[in-house]
Design a protein around this motif. Structure first.
Motif, PDB file in Angstrom:
ATOM      1  N   GLU A  10      -3.304   9.066  13.422  1.00  0.00           N
ATOM      2  CA  GLU A  10      -2.485   8.707  14.452  1.00  0.00           C
ATOM      3  C   GLU A  10      -1.669   7.472  14.310  1.00  0.00           C
ATOM      4  O   GLU A  10      -0.710   7.128  14.915  1.00  0.00           O
ATOM      5  N   LYS A  11      -2.546   6.320  13.812  1.00  0.00           N
ATOM      6  CA  LYS A  11      -1.869   5.060  13.699  1.00  0.00           C
ATOM      7  C   LYS A  11      -0.573   4.981  12.654  1.00  0.00           C
ATOM      8  O   LYS A  11      -0.591   5.887  11.832  1.00  0.00           O
ATOM      9  N   SER A  12       0.160   4.242  12.888  1.00  0.00           N
ATOM     10  CA  SER A  12       1.441   4.073  11.982  1.00  0.00           C
ATOM     11  C   SER A  12       2.159   2.582  12.012  1.00  0.00           C
ATOM     12  O   SER A  12       1.589   1.614  12.776  1.00  0.00           O
ATOM     13  N   LEU A  13       2.417   2.516  10.739  1.00  0.00           N
ATOM     14  CA  LEU A  13       3.408   1.094  10.620  1.00  0.00           C
ATOM     15  C   LEU A  13       4.737   1.303  11.393  1.00  0.00           C
ATOM     16  O   LEU A  13       5.438   2.398  10.876  1.00  0.00           O
ATOM     17  N   ASP A  14       5.243   0.562  12.116  1.00  0.00           N
ATOM     18  CA  ASP A  14       6.278   0.980  12.885  1.00  0.00           C
ATOM     19  C   ASP A  14       7.551  -0.129  12.533  1.00  0.00           C
ATOM     20  O   ASP A  14       7.112  -1.469  12.624  1.00  0.00           O
ATOM     21  N   PHE A  15       8.765   0.327  12.297  1.00  0.00           N
ATOM     22  CA  PHE A  15       9.915  -0.370  12.128  1.00  0.00           C
ATOM     23  C   PHE A  15      10.966  -0.104  12.946  1.00  0.00           C
ATOM     24  O   PHE A  15      11.325   0.713  13.273  1.00  0.00           O
ATOM     25  N   SER A  73      16.145  -9.620   0.851  1.00  0.00           N
ATOM     26  CA  SER A  73      14.994  -9.993   0.219  1.00  0.00           C
ATOM     27  C   SER A  73      13.876 -10.099   1.555  1.00  0.00           C
ATOM     28  O   SER A  73      12.505  -9.595   1.276  1.00  0.00           O
ATOM     29  N   VAL A  74      14.172 -10.584   2.337  1.00  0.00           N
ATOM     30  CA  VAL A  74      13.552 -10.939   3.528  1.00  0.00           C
ATOM     31  C   VAL A  74      13.000  -9.553   4.143  1.00  0.00           C
ATOM     32  O   VAL A  74      11.673  -9.314   4.361  1.00  0.00           O
ATOM     33  N   GLN A  75      13.937  -8.758   4.387  1.00  0.00           N
ATOM     34  CA  GLN A  75      13.558  -7.511   5.114  1.00  0.00           C
ATOM     35  C   GLN A  75      12.910  -6.543   4.140  1.00  0.00           C
ATOM     36  O   GLN A  75      11.679  -5.943   4.622  1.00  0.00           O
ATOM     37  N   LEU A  76      13.075  -6.507   2.778  1.00  0.00           N
ATOM     38  CA  LEU A  76      12.192  -5.734   2.014  1.00  0.00           C
ATOM     39  C   LEU A  76      10.635  -6.180   1.842  1.00  0.00           C
ATOM     40  O   LEU A  76       9.631  -5.616   1.918  1.00  0.00           O
ATOM     41  N   ALA A  77      10.433  -7.663   2.114  1.00  0.00           N
ATOM     42  CA  ALA A  77       9.383  -8.426   1.899  1.00  0.00           C
ATOM     43  C   ALA A  77       8.556  -8.030   3.163  1.00  0.00           C
ATOM     44  O   ALA A  77       7.309  -7.845   3.158  1.00  0.00           O
ATOM     45  N   ALA A  78       9.408  -7.958   4.335  1.00  0.00           N
ATOM     46  CA  ALA A  78       8.642  -7.464   5.418  1.00  0.00           C
ATOM     47  C   ALA A  78       8.222  -6.078   5.764  1.00  0.00           C
ATOM     48  O   ALA A  78       6.856  -6.040   6.042  1.00  0.00           O
ATOM     49  N   VAL A  84       1.068  -3.870   2.429  1.00  0.00           N
ATOM     50  CA  VAL A  84       0.028  -4.647   1.829  1.00  0.00           C
ATOM     51  C   VAL A  84      -0.969  -5.222   2.736  1.00  0.00           C
ATOM     52  O   VAL A  84      -2.134  -5.252   2.527  1.00  0.00           O
ATOM     53  N   GLY A  85      -0.560  -5.608   3.854  1.00  0.00           N
ATOM     54  CA  GLY A  85      -1.329  -6.075   5.084  1.00  0.00           C
ATOM     55  C   GLY A  85      -2.367  -5.148   5.324  1.00  0.00           C
ATOM     56  O   GLY A  85      -3.516  -5.340   5.447  1.00  0.00           O
ATOM     57  N   VAL A  86      -1.757  -3.894   5.460  1.00  0.00           N
ATOM     58  CA  VAL A  86      -2.845  -2.678   5.959  1.00  0.00           C
ATOM     59  C   VAL A  86      -3.728  -2.365   4.500  1.00  0.00           C
ATOM     60  O   VAL A  86      -5.171  -2.415   5.105  1.00  0.00           O
TER      61      VAL A  86
END
Length: 96
Positions: A10-15, A73-78, A84-86
């Motif tokens: 159920e965990k997710s990465l939210d944007f 490029s900042v948005q894509l990197a985010a 990658v952090g996960v």
């Protein structure tokens, strides 16, 4: 110790997308993690990976490559940084 796979599912990465819509993407699959680990480091590949990941969203919104290419490029990197952090967190703490 019980590892609750349902809870982890159920965990997710939210944007918060550019248009204000909330996008909830499930944690990256093993297949996707392997693809990230094998990928070459180019903007073209980064755009493709971001698109693939974003299109796993729980809202079933379909993103296009043009939408991803229009990101800064900042948005894509985010986006990719969150993925990658996960991946790094799981590598460091395999029992999560």
């Amino acid at each position: 110790m019980v590892i609750n796979l349902q809870e982890l599912n159920e965990k997710s990465l939210d944007f918060l997308w550019i248009d204000g819509a909330e996008i909830h993407c499930p944690m990256p699959s093993v297949r996707f993690v392997n693809k990230v680990n094998r990928s070459e480091n180019t903007f073209e590949k980064a755009n493709e990976l971001a698109l693939e990941f974003l299109n796993t969203n729980k809202e079933k919104r379909v993103f296009t490559l043009d939408e991803v290419i229009e990101l800064s490029s900042v948005q894509l990197a985010a986006i990719l940084g969150a993925v990658v952090g996960v991946i790094s967190e799981v590598d460091e703490h395999p029992n999560l």
